[in-house]
Write an enzyme that holds these catalytic residues in place. Sequence first.
Site, PDB file in Angstrom:
ATOM      1  N   ARG B  38       0.833  -1.210   0.000  1.00 39.97           N
ATOM      2  CA  ARG B  38       0.000   0.000   0.000  1.00 39.97           C
ATOM      3  C   ARG B  38       0.871   1.265   0.000  1.00 39.97           C
ATOM      4  O   ARG B  38       0.481   2.290  -0.555  1.00 39.97           O
ATOM      5  CB  ARG B  38      -0.999  -0.005   1.162  1.00 39.97           C
ATOM      6  CG  ARG B  38      -2.028   1.128   1.098  1.00 39.97           C
ATOM      7  CD  ARG B  38      -3.255   0.856   1.939  1.00 39.97           C
ATOM      8  NE  ARG B  38      -4.043  -0.234   1.419  1.00 39.97           N
ATOM      9  CZ  ARG B  38      -4.986  -0.099   0.474  1.00 39.97           C
ATOM     10  NH1 ARG B  38      -5.288   1.083  -0.007  1.00 39.97           N
ATOM     11  NH2 ARG B  38      -5.646  -1.150   0.032  1.00 39.97           N
ATOM     12  N   HIS B  41       1.787   1.669  -3.531  1.00 44.49           N
ATOM     13  CA  HIS B  41       0.582   2.109  -4.240  1.00 44.49           C
ATOM     14  C   HIS B  41       0.389   3.622  -4.097  1.00 44.49           C
ATOM     15  O   HIS B  41       0.009   4.318  -5.038  1.00 44.49           O
ATOM     16  CB  HIS B  41      -0.615   1.340  -3.669  1.00 44.49           C
ATOM     17  CG  HIS B  41      -1.944   1.768  -4.215  1.00 44.49           C
ATOM     18  ND1 HIS B  41      -2.823   2.534  -3.483  1.00 44.49           N
ATOM     19  CD2 HIS B  41      -2.535   1.539  -5.402  1.00 44.49           C
ATOM     20  CE1 HIS B  41      -3.901   2.750  -4.206  1.00 44.49           C
ATOM     21  NE2 HIS B  41      -3.757   2.161  -5.373  1.00 44.49           N
TER      22      HIS B  41
END
Lengths: 211, 211
Positions: B38, B41
């Site tokens: 994440r 990301h």
Amino acid sequence: MESLTMKPEEIESESFRIIDREVGDHDWPDAEWQVVRRVIHTSADFDYARNMLFSEKAVPQAVAAIRDGAGIYTDTNMALAGIGKPRLLPFGCQILCHIGDSDVRALAQREGVTRSVTAMRKAIRNPNNRIFVIGNAPTALFELLRLTQLKQASPALIIGMPVGFVGAEESKRDLAASQLGIPYITNVGRKGGSNVAAAIVNALAILAKQD
Amino acid sequence: MESLTMKPEEIESESFRIIDREVGDHDWPDAEWQVVRRVIHTSADFDYARNMLFSEKAVPQAVAAIRDGAGIYTDTNMALAGIGKPRLLPFGCQILCHIGDSDVRALAQREGVTRSVTAMRKAIRNPNNRIFVIGNAPTALFELLRLTQLKQASPALIIGMPVGFVGAEESKRDLAASQLGIPYITNVGRKGGSNVAAAIVNALAILAKQD
């Protein structure tokens, strides 16, 4: 822990000295460099020394827009939080983000588009919004370009820094290739984000306060 | 402009597929990988696949703290804005930032330290604050470590992601070397920031909602 006793201004100057030293020789004109350097300062990522992209005279045009009190619309609450208000409010620049508005949320669900898109559609209906700062959503930038093409929006400046793996790079490529005559500040590649988008606005606000 | 018609969940899954593919083989255990992925990301920066650092069992301990409704204190309004509230509020986790408080501002000026330091001192006086998320200021992390050493603070988790050129790297090195027995999530080097700090909290909150 020396830095614990340094003043924030000293920490910033020291950071800029380090960035200048490590970047070394470069081709950035001074105005653009003030922006690029602050982006590197925010991200500690020297890739931005090579991947940033400015339309001709974007920086002086941005500074003029801020001095003229242009409203600033941004796609994320993070960029909204990161943009320094005390520098901008004296120029009359309002700073808005609609991503959390309940009407935007409801409309996005009904129309099956991202909230960033419906938020952008709401933003362009307010003629006070003239500087558009996109730190996250490629869909927000695509939609802004579409609405500008249709003459439903006429930004004084687009700061396009979407980040990520789906559409971000393409949206920024479209911005740079758009031939709309709109001043822009963007970068090449997947990197970007609300933090660097806010840093760009802050660099421009500092320039607007100078001279 | 295909991504304009993709749903946010589809954009996210597609992003994760691309990250998995490009990172290829790696040694991250699954729990840590959910966090690292994440962060990548959010930043589109694959350096985080190599520079993140977790104390042993930090992720399950963080998940347990969230499920227990631990209060979250963060050093920046950007991280505060970037942390997804709807996932955390059902657990009872309050999220606070004191950087803009007028008493914090006045005290910092009087004492000649950064606002991040006086804000941290205010934060640790509230026993509800048990997860500390530092996305920007090395001084905030140094001060938290000092107060923890003095047993004036006892964090359930420290997320230490200061960014920059003066003290950031050192503050994170001190966190990882602190031997305080506090679970931590951090990284090696100058990179970091409020955006990635918020992304770490969001990854943990998603894990806390699962199972």
